[in-house]
Design a protein around this motif. Structure first.
Motif, PDB file in Angstrom:
ATOM      1  N   HIS A  73     111.193  91.158  63.506  1.00  0.00           N
ATOM      2  CA  HIS A  73     109.826  91.611  63.780  1.00  0.00           C
ATOM      3  C   HIS A  73     109.829  92.972  64.484  1.00  0.00           C
ATOM      4  O   HIS A  73     109.035  93.859  64.138  1.00  0.00           O
ATOM      5  N   ARG A  74     110.725  93.122  65.445  1.00  0.00           N
ATOM      6  CA  ARG A  74     110.809  94.405  66.157  1.00  0.00           C
ATOM      7  C   ARG A  74     111.202  95.531  65.206  1.00  0.00           C
ATOM      8  O   ARG A  74     110.635  96.630  65.258  1.00  0.00           O
ATOM      9  N   PHE A  75     112.173  95.249  64.350  1.00  0.00           N
ATOM     10  CA  PHE A  75     112.630  96.252  63.388  1.00  0.00           C
ATOM     11  C   PHE A  75     111.496  96.685  62.455  1.00  0.00           C
ATOM     12  O   PHE A  75     111.296  97.880  62.204  1.00  0.00           O
ATOM     13  N   ILE A  76     110.743  95.713  61.951  1.00  0.00           N
ATOM     14  CA  ILE A  76     109.643  96.028  61.041  1.00  0.00           C
ATOM     15  C   ILE A  76     108.577  96.850  61.763  1.00  0.00           C
ATOM     16  O   ILE A  76     108.121  97.880  61.261  1.00  0.00           O
ATOM     17  N   ALA A  77     108.171  96.379  62.945  1.00  0.00           N
ATOM     18  CA  ALA A  77     107.125  97.086  63.697  1.00  0.00           C
ATOM     19  C   ALA A  77     107.557  98.494  64.072  1.00  0.00           C
ATOM     20  O   ALA A  77     106.757  99.444  63.992  1.00  0.00           O
ATOM     21  N   ASP A  78     108.818  98.662  64.482  1.00  0.00           N
ATOM     22  CA  ASP A  78     109.329 100.002  64.799  1.00  0.00           C
ATOM     23  C   ASP A  78     109.346 100.882  63.561  1.00  0.00           C
ATOM     24  O   ASP A  78     108.965 102.058  63.609  1.00  0.00           O
ATOM     25  N   SER A  79     109.795 100.319  62.441  1.00  0.00           N
ATOM     26  CA  SER A  79     109.895 101.088  61.195  1.00  0.00           C
ATOM     27  C   SER A  79     108.527 101.531  60.692  1.00  0.00           C
ATOM     28  O   SER A  79     108.400 102.585  60.059  1.00  0.00           O
ATOM     29  N   LEU A  80     107.498 100.721  60.966  1.00  0.00           N
ATOM     30  CA  LEU A  80     106.145 101.012  60.490  1.00  0.00           C
ATOM     31  C   LEU A  80     105.297 101.755  61.527  1.00  0.00           C
ATOM     32  O   LEU A  80     104.127 102.046  61.270  1.00  0.00           O
ATOM     33  N   TYR A  81     105.906 102.064  62.675  1.00  0.00           N
ATOM     34  CA  TYR A  81     105.195 102.778  63.755  1.00  0.00           C
ATOM     35  C   TYR A  81     103.946 102.024  64.212  1.00  0.00           C
ATOM     36  O   TYR A  81     102.904 102.626  64.503  1.00  0.00           O
ATOM     37  N   ILE A  82     104.025 100.698  64.274  1.00  0.00           N
ATOM     38  CA  ILE A  82     102.859  99.910  64.692  1.00  0.00           C
ATOM     39  C   ILE A  82     102.664 100.032  66.198  1.00  0.00           C
ATOM     40  O   ILE A  82     103.591  99.804  66.980  1.00  0.00           O
ATOM     41  N   LYS A  83     101.462 100.378  66.589  1.00  0.00           N
ATOM     42  CA  LYS A  83     101.113 100.515  68.005  1.00  0.00           C
ATOM     43  C   LYS A  83      99.716  99.935  68.218  1.00  0.00           C
ATOM     44  O   LYS A  83      99.103  99.426  67.268  1.00  0.00           O
ATOM     45  N   TYR A  84      99.227 100.037  69.439  1.00  0.00           N
ATOM     46  CA  TYR A  84      97.905  99.496  69.761  1.00  0.00           C
ATOM     47  C   TYR A  84      96.842 100.131  68.855  1.00  0.00           C
ATOM     48  O   TYR A  84      96.746 101.352  68.739  1.00  0.00           O
ATOM     49  N   GLY A  85      96.072  99.285  68.186  1.00  0.00           N
ATOM     50  CA  GLY A  85      95.003  99.753  67.317  1.00  0.00           C
ATOM     51  C   GLY A  85      95.413 100.021  65.887  1.00  0.00           C
ATOM     52  O   GLY A  85      94.547 100.308  65.037  1.00  0.00           O
ATOM     53  N   SER A  86      96.716  99.944  65.570  1.00  0.00           N
ATOM     54  CA  SER A  86      97.154 100.151  64.182  1.00  0.00           C
ATOM     55  C   SER A  86      96.557  99.076  63.283  1.00  0.00           C
ATOM     56  O   SER A  86      96.551  97.886  63.629  1.00  0.00           O
ATOM     57  N   LYS A  87      96.078  99.492  62.142  1.00  0.00           N
ATOM     58  CA  LYS A  87      95.522  98.548  61.178  1.00  0.00           C
ATOM     59  C   LYS A  87      96.636  98.138  60.217  1.00  0.00           C
ATOM     60  O   LYS A  87      97.192  98.973  59.500  1.00  0.00           O
ATOM     61  N   VAL A  88      96.965  96.849  60.228  1.00  0.00           N
ATOM     62  CA  VAL A  88      98.150  96.350  59.536  1.00  0.00           C
ATOM     63  C   VAL A  88      97.765  95.307  58.491  1.00  0.00           C
ATOM     64  O   VAL A  88      96.973  94.395  58.773  1.00  0.00           O
ATOM     65  N   LEU A  89      98.343  95.419  57.303  1.00  0.00           N
ATOM     66  CA  LEU A  89      98.179  94.421  56.251  1.00  0.00           C
ATOM     67  C   LEU A  89      99.523  93.751  56.007  1.00  0.00           C
ATOM     68  O   LEU A  89     100.517  94.417  55.742  1.00  0.00           O
ATOM     69  N   ASP A  90      99.559  92.424  56.120  1.00  0.00           N
ATOM     70  CA  ASP A  90     100.773  91.661  55.846  1.00  0.00           C
ATOM     71  C   ASP A  90     100.571  90.881  54.553  1.00  0.00           C
ATOM     72  O   ASP A  90      99.857  89.885  54.517  1.00  0.00           O
ATOM     73  N   MET A  91     101.163  91.379  53.481  1.00  0.00           N
ATOM     74  CA  MET A  91     101.066  90.730  52.177  1.00  0.00           C
ATOM     75  C   MET A  91     102.049  89.556  52.111  1.00  0.00           C
ATOM     76  O   MET A  91     103.187  89.681  52.561  1.00  0.00           O
ATOM     77  N   ALA A  92     101.608  88.446  51.514  1.00  0.00           N
ATOM     78  CA  ALA A  92     102.448  87.245  51.436  1.00  0.00           C
ATOM     79  C   ALA A  92     102.899  86.862  52.841  1.00  0.00           C
ATOM     80  O   ALA A  92     104.081  86.765  53.144  1.00  0.00           O
ATOM     81  N   CYS A  93     101.926  86.607  53.711  1.00  0.00           N
ATOM     82  CA  CYS A  93     102.159  86.520  55.156  1.00  0.00           C
ATOM     83  C   CYS A  93     102.764  85.206  55.622  1.00  0.00           C
ATOM     84  O   CYS A  93     103.110  85.072  56.797  1.00  0.00           O
TER      85      CYS A  93
END
Length: 301
Positions: free
Chosen positions: A49-69
């Motif tokens: 999870h950390r690797f994915i979030a870091d790779s996607l630059y997810i931060k507070y307020g980021s709008k995220v779509l998780d396909m096949a969640c």
């Protein structure tokens, strides 16, 4: 591709068993040990999870779509630990209901056909294991596999701004994959022909890409590859840990197992599902290098 009926057969069937074994929002995809198998399964999933979030630059307020969640483990992490605003999509009624029960925005919807008019644009998109179900055996036989993937990447590109990132985790066929005509559930147990036939039974309507090169090629010209890594050995360990958890005694879980006995007697396809849980054909496929597993990070150009 695998349709809602196919995905319900696979995932809604095991919904309650999975949650009683793994937890309400656990992962049903390969963890990230990176060779450190002293880690617990939960620690390795958190590393993923950390690797994915870091790779996607997810931060507070980021709008995220998780396909096949799935059961929403990455949504939980991205929202609670990173402050992301998350939407999840699945074709499994059981998964969607479980996620909604825990306050997640998860819908039963085919992610291949999402357009900006549905939910707007996103800052980051993940698809953890979804690609495995996008091409059916029939589409592969008809020579449509490349187009299936190319069309999907166009869908993702239309949902991201330039520079937006997309994370994909997927199983692929590897160097020891056999010809489709050899697949046979009656073949010698544990053989390539037997375990691959069970894989097809476990995931009806699904056929894997032939190596990461096929995926990367069809991401062009909309995306450039940022990183690629094999998680094959990590997935072998993940499955070993799952098997322990599925077998660990829990009165409610074992009562549920007993309730499925009539279905086991009457339903041939369900018996194949049980065979899958007995021998874990995907683990054997990884060990024999019939299949591999890749983590791919893309950036829209």
């Amino acid at each position: 591709m695998a349709d809602k009926k196919d995905l319900d057969f696979t995932y809604t069937t095991i919904d309650r068993i999975f949650r009683l074994s793994m937890g309400e929002t656990a992962d049903y995809s390969g963890a990230k040990y990176d060779g450190d198998f002293s880690m617990s399964l939960e620690e390795a999933q958190m590393e993923k999870h950390r690797f994915i979030a870091d790779s996607l630059y997810i931060k507070y307020g980021s709008k995220v779509l998780d396909m096949a969640c799935g059961w929403g483990p990455f949504i939980k992490y991205a929202s609670q630990d990173r402050g992301g605003i998350c939407t999840g999509l699945t074709l499994s009624e059981g998964q969607a209901e479980a996620c909604q029960k825990h306050g997640m925005k998860v819908l039963v919807k085919d992610c291949r056909y999402i357009v900006p008019e549905d939910f707007g644009m996103f800052d980051a998109i993940s698809c953890i294991g979804g690609l495995e179900h996008f091409c059916s055996v029939e589409e592969w036989k008809e020579g449509k596999q490349e187009k299936v993937y190319s069309d999907f990447f166009k869908t993702v590109a239309n949902l991201l701004p330039k520079g937006g990132r997309f994370y994909m985790q997927t199983m692929t066929f590897s160097k020891n994959m056999i010809d489709y005509e050899e697949l046979d559930v009656k073949a010698k147990k544990g053989s390539a022909a037997h375990v691959m036939a069970l894989m097809v039974k476990e995931f009806p309507g699904s056929w894997l890409p032939y190596g990461p090169e096929m995926v990367i090629r069809n991401a062009e010209p909309n995306f450039k590859l940022i990183s690629k890594s094999s998680g094959r050995l990590d997935y072998i360990e993940t499955i070993s840990q799952w098997r322990k958890k599925f077998r660990k005694f829990n009165l409610r879980k074992y009562w549920l197992y007993l309730s499925l006995v009539p279905k086991y007697i009457m339903d041939k396809e369900f018996r194949h599902q049980v065979a899958v849980f007995k021998i874990s054909p995907n683990k054997i496929c990884f060990e024999k290098e019939i299949m591999d597993h890749y983590r791919l990070v893309f950036e829209k150009i």
